[in-house]
Design an enzyme around this catalytic site. Structure first.
Site, PDB file in Angstrom:
ATOM      1  N   ASP A  75      12.809 -40.633   2.465  1.00  0.00           N
ATOM      2  CA  ASP A  75      13.031 -38.725   1.979  1.00  0.00           C
ATOM      3  C   ASP A  75      11.467 -38.513   3.474  1.00  0.00           C
ATOM      4  O   ASP A  75      10.496 -39.054   3.598  1.00  0.00           O
ATOM      5  CB  ASP A  75      11.800 -38.849   1.299  1.00  0.00           C
ATOM      6  CG  ASP A  75      11.451 -38.036   0.479  1.00  0.00           C
ATOM      7  OD1 ASP A  75      11.840 -36.725   1.401  1.00  0.00           O
ATOM      8  OD2 ASP A  75      11.016 -37.894   0.026  1.00  0.00           O
ATOM      9  N   GLU A 131       6.969 -30.036   3.112  1.00  0.00           N
ATOM     10  CA  GLU A 131       7.850 -29.451   1.630  1.00  0.00           C
ATOM     11  C   GLU A 131       6.721 -30.991   0.613  1.00  0.00           C
ATOM     12  O   GLU A 131       6.226 -30.759  -0.331  1.00  0.00           O
ATOM     13  CB  GLU A 131       9.204 -30.457   1.491  1.00  0.00           C
ATOM     14  CG  GLU A 131       9.622 -30.507   1.030  1.00  0.00           C
ATOM     15  CD  GLU A 131       9.914 -31.225  -0.222  1.00  0.00           C
ATOM     16  OE1 GLU A 131      10.052 -31.581  -1.380  1.00  0.00           O
ATOM     17  OE2 GLU A 131       9.539 -32.793   0.042  1.00  0.00           O
TER      18      GLU A 131
END
Length: 853
Positions: free
Chosen positions: A197, A231
């Site tokens: 991620d 993000e």
């Protein structure tokens, strides 16, 4: 996609089923109508089934190979024969380089300088290498500033300043009017290297860019590769691109690469909205398609506390897209264990092959130029009419028995879950998943069999068993039909699941009707019946696996307020109910179920005793298979000011949040000073209880602990001041503030009783999300950000509350030092050293300052 996956799985499941049934045939006690125990008949049945299975398998393999050849030929006709292919080895080197700098939170040198520098260097190498080819490559480094509100985690407002986007445009040298967007993010949470991620996605995108740029056939449309650097700060950088970048207006569709786990297969779990041509493109072009509309509808229902950039592009850009994510091993998502070595090169190759093929297909597609032309919604269904006669009454009674058995079973298993919780053994299955199946699954299965056995012996006494078996098969069919009608009426794509669970059992039963009528539940009928159910049951078991793969790790980060035993017991019970539906009638065909009940009872009792003795410890620090306990630990100093601006009180301490239901139960033996004597209570007269919440999560984690510690002294303390205050002609008070602080801050606004916010400088100007009378503003910035200036207007109370706090509003600002020397203190390091290896702390230094006006 479905045919490819299913054909390869039918043979082993079918073979296992008939062999098991063949071996057990002599011991079977099915029915009382036509069953034979003659062992001479079994070899004939086995040989017949083997011959039929082999023939079906050969035909299936032939069809699969033929379909693959046709698919490959059509694909080559569409996209030509490109010269650039995906190189997983080169992508892995990108992954290792990106993660080598460690965690990359927004505002850090690792994120804003080192990673950005590496990405730009690699992009420049690709540009130089392909300069003589048919494409042109343009790079833009964007530093947007903006604000928006989002209904996530109860709703809050976000403000970002000079975050980083690396935007790369690849198009024919003649230019392109229409663009396809591919998005990844290279930032991480504070204490994770973020290999899955989302560094691996950025590594994949770099190599996909390299492959497309080297393609000899010119692209018809352009591609924008967005490497976004914010993000994890709740989707800020993607908002900056889609609302501010000039290229965003030409984007017609997007692919978002994300992660909710570490490695494995990437799955498409969101598409649309209402653009099936994108899904068709993915299925047609992807070399290894893997998707689930059930996952989409579960994710978009909001029951999973997570979100992706997909939402920003959909809601603020109004463009359709595909959302892909790695979902396996979510136990180590957002932890120190998310490292490059845990991601297999095969996973990188698979993801790269898929993304490259889909992008190639889409940039050559006519549909990308006007995607709105291919947009449509879902179909609706009409409800079936009513039947009449005696059979309807029998069916209604049997349906009532079935539904009653569901509720009684669920209630019984929930009572077991309550006992587990009261014994202090919550989450015993977190590191031993199959223990939950042995406990809750055995209890659910046993309870259902017991209820239907009692119904057969007491309520249906004297009724022929074959008639009962027929009746309860129809009950299962009816209930799945009801599910099919309801889901279709709601316009949910998941309606295909009950459709499979209706079509295949019905067809199987019709084909075997003669066999069942003459012989009842013979070995041949039982085996052929199960073979007929193989396809829907294999697919349904895959969906159940996906549910547990997602929700089991989530229970380790869902806060202290959601009882995990209730969730797990409910999921296991529902899975048992669904899987048992078309085997329900076998209970009524069986002569006796006492041995099955005895076996299930033994499994339940043994598992319960082992669990009660504490043999199933929920957490593990094993490097091979970690199951860490997540802990948030902040060394903070809190300062509270009164209406006159004077310091009313001040304290400092180590503030601990446990993000699972067990709290500090397993930590206290290792750190005795952290116990329930230092548990905090919420001060309702202070914004967000008077503690420095990084995100609005206080509703998830109401149990917190505060251990006194020395004051923190950051080298760059926050500078907060009221610049101006004026009364407007329309009766409000406008207040303007300035803040200078670290890259991450949280602003809390709590109007006092009778007062209300009317407008502010965030979002669209109207305060949209009110969390129990409080407003939360999340702030972050990149490098070289100016002082943060904001304002709001408040309507004063007409009748001030004499029992409440003085003034109109309480304003609090918290700062969060995630990196650098200011992020650590001696006291923080001392506690961290005491934590066991199976605990994963996210730790940093923070401050909280409250003012009343």
């Amino acid at each position: 996609m479905e045919s490819d996956t299913t054909v390869r799985r039918i043979k082993p499941f079918g073979t296992q089923n008939y062999v098991a049934q063949d071996n057990d045939g002599s011991r079977g006690r099915w029915g009382d109508n036509g069953y034979s125990d003659d062992p001479k008949r079994k070899p004939k049945v086995s040989i017949y089934l083997l011959r039929e299975g082999l023939a079906a398998s050969l035909v299936s393999v032939f069809i699969l190979v033929l379909w693959g050849l046709v698919h490959l030929s059509l694909q080559q006709l569409v996209i030509g024969n490109p010269t650039g292919e995906f190189n997983a080895g080169r992508a892995r080197r990108h992954l290792e380089q990106i993660t080598s700098v460690g965690p990359r939170p927004v505002g850090s040198q690792e994120n804003e300088v080192l990673t950005v520098g590496y990405l730009l260097e690699q992009i420049e190498n690709i540009r130089v290498e392909t300069a003589a080819g048919p494409h042109q490559l343009t790079v833009d480094v964007q530093h947007p500033t903006g604000t928006f509100s989002i209904d996530f985690l109860g709703g809050f407002t976000s403000f970002y300043d000079r975050v980083t986007n690396i935007v790369v445009r690849l198009e024919p040298k003649s230019g392109a009017q229409h663009l396809m967007l591919a998005n990844c993010h290279f930032d991480t949470v504070a204490n994770s290297p973020g290999a899955s991620d989302d560094a691996v996605s950025c590594a994949v995108m770099l190599e996909v860019l390299h492959s497309l740029a080297n393609q000899s056939t010119p692209l018809r449309h352009g591609v924008v590769f967005l490497f976004n650097g914010a993000e994890e700060n709740i989707l800020q950088a993607s908002h900056g691109f889609i609302t501010q970048h000039p290229w965003a207006k030409q984007v017609r569709a997007f692919i978002n690469l994300e992660a909710a786990g570490v490695g494995g297969k990437e799955v498409v779990f969101q598409t649309g909205p209402e653009n099936p041509w994108l899904v068709q493109a993915y299925v047609h072009a992807a070399k290894h398609p893997f998707a689930s509309v059930v996952g989409q509808e579960v994710f978009q229902s909001g029951i999973i506390p997570s979100d992706t950039d997909f939402r920003i592009y959909r809601d603020f850009g109004n463009i359709p897209g595909i959302d892909l994510a790695f979902i396996e091993n979510g136990f180590i998502y957002h932890t120190k264990y998310d490292t490059a070595d845990r991601i297999l090169t095969d996973s990188i190759q698979r993801a790269g092959d898929n993304i490259l093929a889909v992008l190639r297909y889409l940039v050559m597609s006519d549909k990308l130029a006007d995607s709105s032309e291919y947009r449509h919604g879902n179909m609706k269904a009409s409800r079936p009419g009513n039947w009449g006669g005696r059979y309807v009454r029998d069916l209604a009674c049997a349906t009532g028995v079935a539904v009653l058995s569901w509720f009684v079973t669920l209630l019984s298993v929930l009572i077991v879950a309550l006992l587990v919780t009261l014994l202090g053994r919550s989450m015993f299955w977190y590191n031993h998943f199959y223990a939950s199946i042995c406990l809750y699954g055995a209890a659910a299965t046993g309870k259902m069999i017991l209820i239907h056995t009692l119904a057969k012996n007491l309520y249906y006494e004297g009724v022929r068993l074959v008639e009962l078996g027929d009746l309860y098969f129809d009950v299962s069919l009816l209930l799945w039909c009801c599910g099919l009608v309801w889901l279709t009426h709601q316009g949910l794509c998941s309606a295909y699941v009950p459709m499979l669970m209706v079509a295949f059992p019905l067809a199987t039963r019709l084909l075997l009707a003669k066999e069942f009528k003459h012989r009842g539940a013979s070995v041949k009928y039982s085996v052929l019946y199960m073979l007929g159910l193989t396809l829907p049951y294999v697919h349904f078991m895959f969906l159940i696996w996906v549910v547990f793969e997602i929700f089991t790790p989530i229970m380790g980060r869902s806060g202290t307020e959601i009882p995990p035993e209730v969730v797990m017991a409910s999921l296991v019970t529902l899975a048992t109910i669904f899987l048992s539906s078309f085997f329900l009638h076998f209970i009524y065909l069986a002569r006796s179920t006492k041995w099955i009940l005895a076996g299930l009872g033994s499994v339940f009792i043994i598992t319960f005793l082992l669990m009660s003795c504490g043999l199933f410890f929920p957490f593990s620090g094993s490097p091979d298979s970690p199951r860490p306990k997540r802990v948030f630990l902040q060394h903070t100093t809190r300062t509270f000011h009164n209406l006159q601006g004077e310091v009313e009180s001040q304290d400092s301490g180590l503030w601990m949040n446990s993000f699972d239901y067990t709290g500090i139960q397993h930590l206290t033996p290792h750190i005795p000073e952290i116990n329930d004597s230092v548990r905090t209570s919420c001060r309702e007269d202070r914004p967000f209880c008077g503690y420095p919440w990084f995100l609005p999560l206080k509703f998830l984690s109401k149990k917190n602990w505060y251990l006194p510690a020395p004051e923190v002294s950051p080298s760059s303390p926050v500078e907060f001041s009221l610049l101006s205050r004026e009364e407007t002609s329309w009766g409000t008070v406008k207040m303007v503030f300035s803040v200078k602080g670290p890259s991450h801050m949280s602003l809390y606004l709590m109007p006092h009783r009778g007062a209300s916010l009317s407008t502010w400088s965030f979002g669209d100007g109207t305060p949209q999300f009110d969390l129990s009378g409080e407003y939360f503003v999340f702030y972050s910035h990149g490098l070289d950000a100016p002082t943060w200036i904001f304002w709001f207007e408040i309507q004063p109370p007409r009748d001030p509350d004499p029992a409440g706090p003085e003034g109109m509003i309480s304003v609090a600002i918290s700062t969060h030092y995630f990196f650098g020397p200011d992020s650590r203190t001696a006291q923080l390091e001392g506690i961290l050293r005491k934590l066991p290896t199976w605990a994963f702390p996210s730790s940093w230094v923070s401050t909280y300052d409250m003012y009343r006006y």
